[in-house]
Enzyme design. Structure first.
Site, PDB file in Angstrom:
ATOM      1  N   GLU A 297       0.710  -1.134  -0.156  1.00  0.00           N
ATOM      2  CA  GLU A 297      -0.080  -0.105  -0.192  1.00  0.00           C
ATOM      3  C   GLU A 297       0.865   1.329  -0.137  1.00  0.00           C
ATOM      4  OE1 GLU A 297      -3.252   0.356  -0.085  1.00  0.00           O
ATOM      5  OE2 GLU A 297      -4.098  -1.605   0.309  1.00  0.00           O
ATOM      6  N   VAL A 298       0.900   2.101  -0.921  1.00  0.00           N
ATOM      7  CA  VAL A 298       1.849   3.036  -1.476  1.00  0.00           C
ATOM      8  C   VAL A 298       1.231   4.214  -0.773  1.00  0.00           C
ATOM      9  CG1 VAL A 298       3.215   4.292  -3.035  1.00  0.00           C
ATOM     10  CG2 VAL A 298       2.625   1.851  -3.227  1.00  0.00           C
TER      11      VAL A 298
END
Length: 455
Positions: A411-412
């Protein structure tokens, strides 16, 4: 990625110096960023991020209820409440229902007037689906000894003869006989990076674009890259949901918040489509959402052409080393790794995501995720991540549960600052890249023997 309570999941953290001035301007204008304690609200029809709380309902139950009512529930559930993406008018309706609703920041970041949009880009520099396709072809034309382009399926619109796209995968390696075939018989282990399954998660497709360029530009120059490309097939699916990306990029300065694919389902606006990350044939769950909600899993497992294309492709290149039972371990002879990029919340997620029960290869799965965290410093989680939400039907669980290949989600991006949310300022890409490049290299290197202990 938006994973939800009792049926979903996604995550949260950081800010590069390059956007400090932008932040100060926003703060001085009263537009505090997502996660801020206070912020001025947007105009009535303008979408923004809000935190919803109830004096009588637990956060997980509240988020589940909001989702069932058609609200766009975000990642990063906290003790403060359930975050949502909504207009001020929708927020006011929730207040009338007796809920506490606090504005935490805007959906859109300013695009500086000095930024001249290059052809095939939008929102300050992000590439369109068509630009990714052009880029893929340019790479294989310029580097035939290093890259092969494959068509692995079609988008929903293309299957309906209504435009649409082929779904493309690049194989990057120092090509020798037998490499890059759609076969499990190849001698090299495989690492696949997949991006923009959720169309509005802009940073993910851009990281895939940058990964491709980094590999072909540094073969023979950077020892670690050369070794990896000599020994491993590095597959990239830069745009897993191209129809959705077309919708997102249809407004160059204010992208459309389209998460799902473009499958007609009688819903208007961004209610259109199926959530491809709830549509896999592994632990598909009909209760994930109704047709117009963001987590609608489709009419049946693997109902979507994009899902079938991705599953078929992965099954064609990875050997199956895991018995069908959920809690039977994959063998130590397993090779390969898989990564799907989502945003946002700074998490390294490893299987399983549909349950809190430990996967049978938990020790080795967690070790790889922990090694990724040494560079990106994201939190390592599995299951509901302690946040009370799961993601049945997700791709990372499918590849592990079905084939035994370790599947990961990154999850950036943080939960606050102009680098948070689905539409971070393009200047944030430099920070995202520097944090996650070593994590990509970690997964590529682990592909040779991901389960050294078999535990």
């Amino acid at each position: 990625m938006t994973r939800f309570p009792s049926s979903r999941r996604s995550r949260a953290r950081r800010l590069p110096a390059a956007v400090t001035i932008t932040m100060l301007l926003l703060i001085s204008a009263g537009l505090m960023l997502p996660g801020s304690a206070t912020a001025a609200g947007p105009d009535a029809g303008e979408p923004g991020y809000w935190m919803v709380a109830s004096p009588t309902t637990a956060v997980g139950e509240l988020a589940d209820d909001l989702n069932k009512r058609g609200y766009d529930v975000m990642e990063g559930l906290s003790r403060d409440g359930a975050p949502i993406l909504a207009t001020a008018a929708q927020a006011q309706r929730l207040r009338r229902d007796g809920l506490s609703v606090r504005y935490t920041g805007p959906l859109y970041q300013p695009v500086p007037v000095s930024v001249q949009a290059a052809a095939g880009t939008y929102y300050g520099g992000y590439h369109t689906a068509a630009a990714h396709e052009t880029h893929n072809q340019q790479v294989v034309t310029a580097h035939p000894e290093l890259a092969v382009l494959k068509t692995i399926g079609q988008s929903w619109l293309k299957t309906q003869n209504r435009g649409g796209h082929d779904i493309q995968a690049l194989c990057i390696t120092k090509i020798t006989t037998g490499d890059c075939a759609l076969s499990t018989a190849g001698s090299k282990p495989k690492f696949t990076l997949m991006a923009q399954m959720h169309a509005r998660e802009l940073a993910t497709g851009e990281l895939a674009y940058m990964w491709i360029d980094y590999l072909v530009a540094n073969y023979g120059k950077v020892a670690a890259v050369t070794k990896l490309m000599d020994t491993t097939e590095l597959w990239v699916i830069p745009i897993a949901n191209p129809d959705g990306v077309d919708i997102v990029s249809s407004n160059a300065t204010r992208p459309v918040s389209q998460r799902k694919n473009a499958h007609d389902n009688g819903c208007s606006g961004t209610g259109l489509g199926v959530d491809l990350n709830r549509n896999s044939s592994y632990h598909w769950d009909v209760n994930q959402g109704t047709k117009c909600t963001e987590t609608y899993p489709g009419a049946s497992a693997a109902s979507e052409p994009e899902t079938r294309a991705i599953q078929s492709f992965l099954a064609s290149i990875y050997r199956d080393t895991k018995p069908a039972a959920d809690f039977s371990a994959a063998t130590t002879a397993t090779t390969g790794t898989f990564l799907t990029l989502h945003s946002y919340a700074e998490l390294n997620i490893y299987p399983y995501g549909w349950t809190n029960s430990l996967a049978p290869n938990n020790t080795d799965l967690k070790t790889i995720a922990t090694n990724m965290a040494k560079s990106n410093r994201y939190t390592v989680v599995h299951g509901d991540g302690g946040l009370n939400y799961f993601a049945p039907g997700a791709t990372d669980d499918w590849i592990y549960g079905t084939l035994g290949v370790p599947g990961y989600t990154i999850e950036v991006g943080p939960s606050s600052s102009s680098c948070s949310g689905f539409f971070p300022a393009y200047s944030c890409m430099a920070s995202f890249w520097s944090l996650n490049l070593p994590a990509f290299m970690t997964l590529g290197t682990a592909a040779a023997k991901p389960y050294p202990t078999g535990s």
